[in-house]
Design an enzyme around this catalytic site. Structure first.
Site, PDB file in Angstrom:
ATOM      1  CB  SER A 150      -0.908   0.018   1.230  1.00 36.90           C
ATOM      2  OG  SER A 150      -1.537   1.288   1.370  1.00 36.90           O
ATOM      3  CE1 TYR A 163      -3.538  -1.869   5.316  1.00 39.29           C
ATOM      4  CE2 TYR A 163      -3.072   0.304   4.379  1.00 39.29           C
ATOM      5  CZ  TYR A 163      -3.328  -1.042   4.213  1.00 39.29           C
ATOM      6  OH  TYR A 163      -3.377  -1.585   2.940  1.00 39.29           O
TER       7      TYR A 163
END
Length: 330
Positions: A150, A163
């Protein structure tokens, strides 16, 4: 995570082992590769779940589904044994690290320690364990490792500290592994996708439960300083962002296929609209401009924490009082 073998292409000993194929990118990629004639090994959390049943209905008999929670080492080891039993003397051509979770939303200070640990357990330690476990088969085949990561692992997205930290650790591990696997002939690629609607992201009940859990577990002091309206706005912004995300997963699925099959796969792929531009801005623009760009791109908060509102009000009152005193003096 998945792996596979192509019956009509003996040059590929087997193709990928694919963890986390219940939903999203994994499920779509498994269907694509199965349709191309590959033998796919895919892991799911529940063999009786909706995602597993859908794959069994839509894929050929070449598909092997394995029930694996990648945070449980004994289940990963069993998946290795099951895969080796079916492969025989063949190596594993590809490992696609797809499993991942984002178990929180909110400022870094508000994110619970359990959120940080939860993200690390799946996104980093789980993927690390799977990769190390299957490396001997991948080295045997001089195969591929493809990891879906990501941009949050490299750029400071607001409210994604837990995250992002887990993805940052994953990115560094994969990039280090890329250097170490080069002498073995194993190609290592990372895919950085833009925003897509996958998993629970479009589920309103999911966001409500996450919000309630946050409010319930926050200390009274933090909740007072930030304010419930501040945390509620964050939830609303995340929910809106997730629901408006792209539903067409084909850019990522095409990229997975290319990374597995290209004679010269890239080290990193930017999959989806806007990712290349985002990295260009982040890499070449001044920090204050790239930060503003990222904030406008992701969550645009209008409410500031309650304690700062009080501080601003006090400062304004002091300024007004000083102005009134000056007027009296005159």
């Amino acid at each position: 995570m998945f792996g596979l073998y192509h019956s009509h292409r003996p040059a590929l000993p087997s193709l990928p082992f694919f963890p986390g194929c219940d939903t999203g990118f994994g499920k779509a990629a498994v269907r694509r590769l199965d349709a191309q004639g590959f033998e796919v090994f895919a892991t799911v959390l529940d063999l009786c779940g909706e995602g597993a049943r859908e794959l069994q209905k839509t894929c050929s008999s070449r598909l092997t589904l394995l029930q694996v929670d990648i945070t449980q080492p004994e289940q990963v080891q069993q998946a290795l044994l099951d895969t080796k039993a079916k492969l025989g003397l063949r190596g594993l051509w590809g490992l696609v690290n797809n499993a991942g979770v984002c178990v929180n939303f909110g400022d870094a200070e508000l994110s619970l320690m359990s959120n940080y640990r939860g993200c690390m357990e799946v996104n980093f330690f789980g993927t690390l364990n799977v990769t190390k476990t299957f490396l001997p088969l991948l080295r045997q085949a001089k195969g591929r490792i493809v990891t879906i990561s990501s941009p949050a692992g490299e750029q400071p997205f607001p409210c994604l500290a837990a995250y992002g930290a887990s993805k940052a650790a994953l990115n560094l591990f994969i990039n280090t592994l890329r250097h170490e696997m080069e002498p073995w002939g194993v190609k290592v690629s990372t895919i950085l996708p833009s925003s897509y609607k996958t998993g629970q992201s479009g589920n309103q009940e999911y966001w409500e439960s996450q919000y309630k859990s946050l409010i319930h577990n926050l200390s009274a002091g933090l909740l007072e300083e930030y304010g419930e309206d501040y945390t509620h706005e964050t939830k609303e912004l995340f929910q809106h962002f997730a629901q408006s995300a792209n539903e067409d997963l084909s850019p990522v699925i095409n990229t997975i296929s290319e990374a597995l099959l290209s004679p010269r796969p890239l080290v990193r792929y930017y999959a989806g609209p806007g990712v290349g531009l985002m990295y260009f801005v982040y890499s070449y623009f001044p920090l204050r401009l790239s930060d503003k760009f990222l904030q406008r791109l992701f969550v645009q908060k209008k409410i500031i924490p309650r304690a700062l509102r009080k501080e601003n009000n006090n400062n304004n009152n002091n300024i007004n009082s000083n102005n009134n005193v000056e007027k009296i003096k005159k």
